[in-house]
Design an enzyme around this catalytic site. Structure first.
Site, PDB file in Angstrom:
ATOM      1  N   CYS A 100       0.854  -1.177   0.000  1.00  0.00           N
ATOM      2  CA  CYS A 100       0.000   0.000   0.000  1.00  0.00           C
ATOM      3  C   CYS A 100       0.895   1.233   0.000  1.00  0.00           C
ATOM      4  CB  CYS A 100      -0.904  -0.004   1.235  1.00  0.00           C
ATOM      5  SG  CYS A 100      -2.008   1.420   1.312  1.00  0.00           S
ATOM      6  N   HIS A 142      -9.059  -3.769  -2.121  1.00  0.00           N
ATOM      7  CA  HIS A 142      -8.079  -2.986  -1.361  1.00  0.00           C
ATOM      8  C   HIS A 142      -8.427  -1.494  -1.429  1.00  0.00           C
ATOM      9  CE1 HIS A 142      -3.757  -2.035  -0.151  1.00  0.00           C
ATOM     10  NE2 HIS A 142      -4.213  -0.864  -0.589  1.00  0.00           N
ATOM     11  N   GLU A 143      -8.697  -0.992  -2.647  1.00  0.00           N
ATOM     12  CA  GLU A 143      -8.968   0.448  -2.792  1.00  0.00           C
ATOM     13  C   GLU A 143     -10.255   0.853  -2.090  1.00  0.00           C
ATOM     14  OE1 GLU A 143      -6.682   2.287  -3.642  1.00  0.00           O
ATOM     15  OE2 GLU A 143      -5.466   0.672  -4.447  1.00  0.00           O
ATOM     16  N   HIS A 146     -10.093   1.508   1.546  1.00  0.00           N
ATOM     17  CA  HIS A 146      -9.600   2.837   1.938  1.00  0.00           C
ATOM     18  C   HIS A 146     -10.765   3.796   2.191  1.00  0.00           C
ATOM     19  CE1 HIS A 146      -5.239   2.649   1.659  1.00  0.00           C
ATOM     20  NE2 HIS A 146      -5.286   2.074   0.479  1.00  0.00           N
TER      21      HIS A 146
HETATM   22 NI    NI Z   1      -3.590   1.154  -0.283  1.00  0.00          NI
END
Ligand code: NI
Length: 186
Positions: A100, A142-143, A146
């Site tokens: 990341c 993953h995004e 966030h």
């Molecule tokens: Ni990330």
């Protein structure tokens, strides 16, 4: 266009939920997208979420270069996604290395759903509705994490598999070695 500063783990903007975008066509959103694309190109990652550049809005960008796509997977050109929703297509999960840009220098093995459907709006405000698997599905999960204030270490089930990227070579997983440096970071 500008290269934006990337927030690092510990900054409050990475821990709180981001807000929906109400006007996808607003000039400040267009400018933010351009700057995020330039920032991602400069950093060399697979994806970037707006909170990572200190903007608490539900906007992510991501791609899968051809040399990173797994066997049978296709490359994915840069995708802009606003106000995304993710739906797992089945309970199956797999674990693989992630990095990341907000957690520089580290890698961790993270379980993610094998197959997902995701919806949202693209950079022109048009509807996106796609199914994804493999690295494509991993990057999207993953995004979008966030946007809910979640960094990948919180998804890990074995923190013994959190490591400096220079030490990943000591882990026995030759089938899909992680990329060098931050090229695989998202
Ligand atoms: Ni990330």
């Amino acid at each position: 266009m500008a290269i934006l500063k990337i927030a690092r783990m510990g900054h409050p903007v990475l821990r709180r939920p981001a807000q929906p975008i109400t006007d996808p066509a607003a000039p400040e959103i267009t400018r933010l997208i351009e700057d995020m694309i330039e920032t991602l190109r400069d950093a060399g990652g697979l994806g970037l979420a707006a909170p990572q550049v200190h903007v608490p809005l539900r906007l992510v960008i991501f791609h899968v270069p051809g040399d990173r796509a797994g066997p049978g997977e296709s490359a994915l050109s840069l995708t802009i996604l606003m106000n995304p929703l993710i739906e797992p297509l089945g309970p199956e999960q797999n674990s693989d290395w992630e990095g990341c840009l907000s957690v520089p220098g580290l890698r961790g093995q993270v379980p993610r759903f094998d197959r997902i459907r995701y919806l949202g709006l693209d950079g022109e405000g048009k509807a996106v509705d796609r199914e994804a698997s493999g690295l494509h599905a991993r990057v999207v999960q993953h995004e979008c994490d966030h946007l809910d204030g979640i960094l990948y270490p919180r998804r890990m089930t074995d923190l013994g598999l959190l490591t400096f990227e220079s030490e990943v070579k000591h882990f026995p997983r030759a089938a899909n070695p992680p990329p060098e440096a931050d090229e695989g970071a998202a």
